[in-house]
Design an enzyme around this catalytic site. Structure first.
Site, PDB file in Angstrom:
ATOM      1  N   GLY A 272     -13.565  -8.586  -0.261  1.00  0.00           N
ATOM      2  CA  GLY A 272     -14.042  -9.545  -1.470  1.00  0.00           C
ATOM      3  C   GLY A 272     -14.002 -10.749  -1.748  1.00  0.00           C
ATOM      4  O   GLY A 272     -15.365 -11.045  -1.929  1.00  0.00           O
TER       5      GLY A 272
ATOM      6  N   GLY B 166      -9.229  -4.999   3.919  1.00  0.00           N
ATOM      7  CA  GLY B 166      -7.382  -4.554   4.347  1.00  0.00           C
ATOM      8  C   GLY B 166      -8.475  -3.420   5.164  1.00  0.00           C
ATOM      9  O   GLY B 166      -7.677  -3.688   6.967  1.00  0.00           O
TER      10      GLY B 166
ATOM     11  N   ARG C 192     -21.168  -3.123  -2.796  1.00  0.00           N
ATOM     12  CA  ARG C 192     -20.754  -1.840  -2.300  1.00  0.00           C
ATOM     13  C   ARG C 192     -21.584  -0.482  -3.412  1.00  0.00           C
ATOM     14  O   ARG C 192     -21.395   0.299  -2.795  1.00  0.00           O
ATOM     15  CB  ARG C 192     -19.424  -2.095  -3.346  1.00  0.00           C
ATOM     16  CG  ARG C 192     -18.238  -2.557  -2.276  1.00  0.00           C
ATOM     17  CD  ARG C 192     -17.397  -2.090  -2.832  1.00  0.00           C
ATOM     18  NE  ARG C 192     -16.201  -2.888  -1.963  1.00  0.00           N
ATOM     19  CZ  ARG C 192     -14.792  -3.468  -1.843  1.00  0.00           C
ATOM     20  NH1 ARG C 192     -14.443  -2.728  -2.768  1.00  0.00           N
ATOM     21  NH2 ARG C 192     -14.079  -4.107  -1.312  1.00  0.00           N
TER      22      ARG C 192
ATOM     23  N   LYS D 183      -2.053 -14.162   1.785  1.00  0.00           N
ATOM     24  CA  LYS D 183      -0.909 -13.173   2.554  1.00  0.00           C
ATOM     25  C   LYS D 183      -1.017 -12.913   4.136  1.00  0.00           C
ATOM     26  O   LYS D 183      -1.713 -12.967   4.654  1.00  0.00           O
ATOM     27  CB  LYS D 183      -0.784 -12.307   1.814  1.00  0.00           C
ATOM     28  CG  LYS D 183      -0.526 -12.187   0.696  1.00  0.00           C
ATOM     29  CD  LYS D 183       0.377 -11.004   0.194  1.00  0.00           C
ATOM     30  CE  LYS D 183       0.745 -11.161  -1.559  1.00  0.00           C
ATOM     31  NZ  LYS D 183       0.567  -9.683  -1.912  1.00  0.00           N
TER      32      LYS D 183
HETATM   33  C1  3PG Z   1     -10.072  -2.380  -1.016  1.00  0.00           C
HETATM   34  O1  3PG Z   1     -11.101  -3.210  -2.700  1.00  0.00           O
HETATM   35  O2  3PG Z   1     -10.203  -3.152  -0.847  1.00  0.00           O
HETATM   36  C2  3PG Z   1     -10.685  -1.073  -1.655  1.00  0.00           C
HETATM   37  O3  3PG Z   1     -11.061  -0.634  -2.576  1.00  0.00           O
HETATM   38  C3  3PG Z   1      -9.071  -0.595  -1.635  1.00  0.00           C
HETATM   39  O4  3PG Z   1      -8.726  -0.721  -2.747  1.00  0.00           O
HETATM   40  P1  3PG Z   1      -6.723  -1.119  -2.402  1.00  0.00           P
HETATM   41  O5  3PG Z   1      -6.584  -1.658  -1.706  1.00  0.00           O
HETATM   42  O6  3PG Z   1      -6.383  -1.170  -4.122  1.00  0.00           O
HETATM   43  O7  3PG Z   1      -6.389   0.261  -1.931  1.00  0.00           O
END
Ligand code: 3PG
Length: 386
Positions: free
Chosen positions: A343, A366, A36, A197
């Site tokens: 991740g 996400g 990242r 999930k």
């Molecule tokens: C992630 O790692 O997917 C982003 O940094 C978003 O993090 P968050 O889901 O805590 O908003």
């Protein structure tokens, strides 16, 4: 969606506020995965080379107020190494006069990093007051945090409305690669979705079922689907509230492939493979089984386009990593276009040694899923051409 490219404006002599995603795990003060940080280097280098000073803003974790365990401090050294320059750390609260004064040090060709933006409670509720404070820290705003662009937060959306705002190079690459998956792709097109999930992924699974030739499901989210099919899953992780919504998914959709066998554990060191439907009441599903690996492998190796998010089991605990690593290897052997994000998925790919064989590794988890689901991400809209 066409984004406003930072390279189309002059940044000389300007202080540029750059939103990055350095939401990275730190273990014992050290960072294992530098992806990242490294992925933001092209934007940072471009800005420095064109005479800008840089103020970086990021979040880490989900703190409730100031929490030293989630400081951005551990990012300084790896960032300085990646960029080959000193990085000044600004620990002052975002709304403080002390920060405003200290930020004057950021001159053309230099860069600084702010403390975790989520230490300020206004970030997540997109407080206009916080956005105004942020806007005083730069002349221009750049979003290079694709992984956070599904969040309508102050440092993503709020500040973008107050300053001339643009997309960084990483953001543009991510959007280009993922947009490609939403258009005409080479077929067969295979999506692999795992993770914990089904509640967060049902929307994207349904969307991918419309676009792809196969959707392969693994990980704990498949447990809920198995349960919805009336199969016993013992003590496995499931989402009871999602059973109804997942019912009939694989029957109605022959292109959706769910595990046919699984690896179960009934305590430390006691594992066995069994077909789905034979999971004992005291057993927990920890991985996909060998027949499922073979089923998935056969589909994957014929694919011309692949997208992957989410591990197939508890990959971080060998030997429960076999299914996930087998998927990574099968993709690695496939000459087609392969894109993965999230991740845990990226961590598993790096462990498998297959990372160089993927066409593109997205920093988004996400965010990538919401993009593929067809949602307009608020962070992208904020830097889009009108
Ligand atoms: C992630 O790692 O997917 C982003 O940094 C978003 O993090 P968050 O889901 O805590 O908003």
């Amino acid at each position: 969606m066409r984004l406003r490219d930072i390279r189309d404006t002059s940044v000389r002599g300007k202080r540029v506020l750059v939103r990055v995603d350095y939401n990275i795990n730190v273990a014992g003060g050290r960072i294992r995965d530098l992806a990242r940080i490294q992925s933001t280097v092209p934007t940072l280098r471009w800005l420095l080379a064109h005479g800008a000073g840089i103020v970086l803003v990021s979040h880490r974790g989900r703190p409730k107020g100031r929490d030293v365990r989630m400081t951005m401090r551990p990012m300084i050294r790896p960032l300085a190494r990646a960029i080959g320059k000193k990085v000044t750390f600004f620990s002052q609260p975002i709304r403080s006069a002390a920060l405003r004064q200290a930020i004057e040090q950021v001159r053309p060709g230099t860069l600084g990093l702010l403390e975790n933006i989520r230490f300020d409670s206004g970030e997540e509720r997109n407080s206009l007051v916080l956005a105004r404070h942020l806007a005083t820290l730069g002349d221009i705003f750049v979003n290079d945090a694709f992984a956070d662009s599904h969040r309508g937060h102050a440092s993503i959306v709020g500040v973008a409305r107050l300053l001339p705002s643009f997309a960084g190079l990483l953001l543009q690459t991510e959007v280009k690669e993922l947009t490609h998956l939403c258009g005409r792709v080479r077929r067969p097109y295979v999506a692999i979705i795992g993770g914990a999930k089904i509640s967060t992924k049902l929307g994207v699974v349904k969307q991918l079922l419309r676009r792809t030739d196969y959707v392969l499901l693994g990980g704990a989210l498949a447990n809920t689907v198995l349960q919805a099919e009336g199969l016993a899953v013992g003590r496995s992780l499931t989402e009871p509230a999602m059973v109804k919504a997942s019912a009939g998914l694989s029957v109605a959709q022959p292109r959706l492939k769910i595990p046919v066998d699984v690896i179960v554990s009934s305590g430390p060191g006691t594992i066995r493979a069994c077909s789905v439907g034979q999971v004992g009441a005291k057993e927990t599903i920890v991985d996909i089984g060998p027949d499922t690996v073979e089923l998935f492998r056969r589909i994957i190796v014929k694919a011309k386009t692949i997208v992957w998010n989410g591990p197939m089991g508890r990959y971080e605990q060998p030997p429960y990593d076999r299914g996930t690593l087998a998927v990574a290897r099968a993709i690695g052997r496939t000459p087609g276009r392969s894109i993965a994000g999230g991740g845990e998925t990226l961590d598993a790919i790096h462990r498998s040694g297959q990372a160089p064989r993927f066409t593109f590794l997205s920093t988004g988890g996400g965010a990538m899923l919401e993009f593929l689901e067809g949602k307009i991400l608020p962070g992208l809209r904020a830097v889009a051409q009108t």
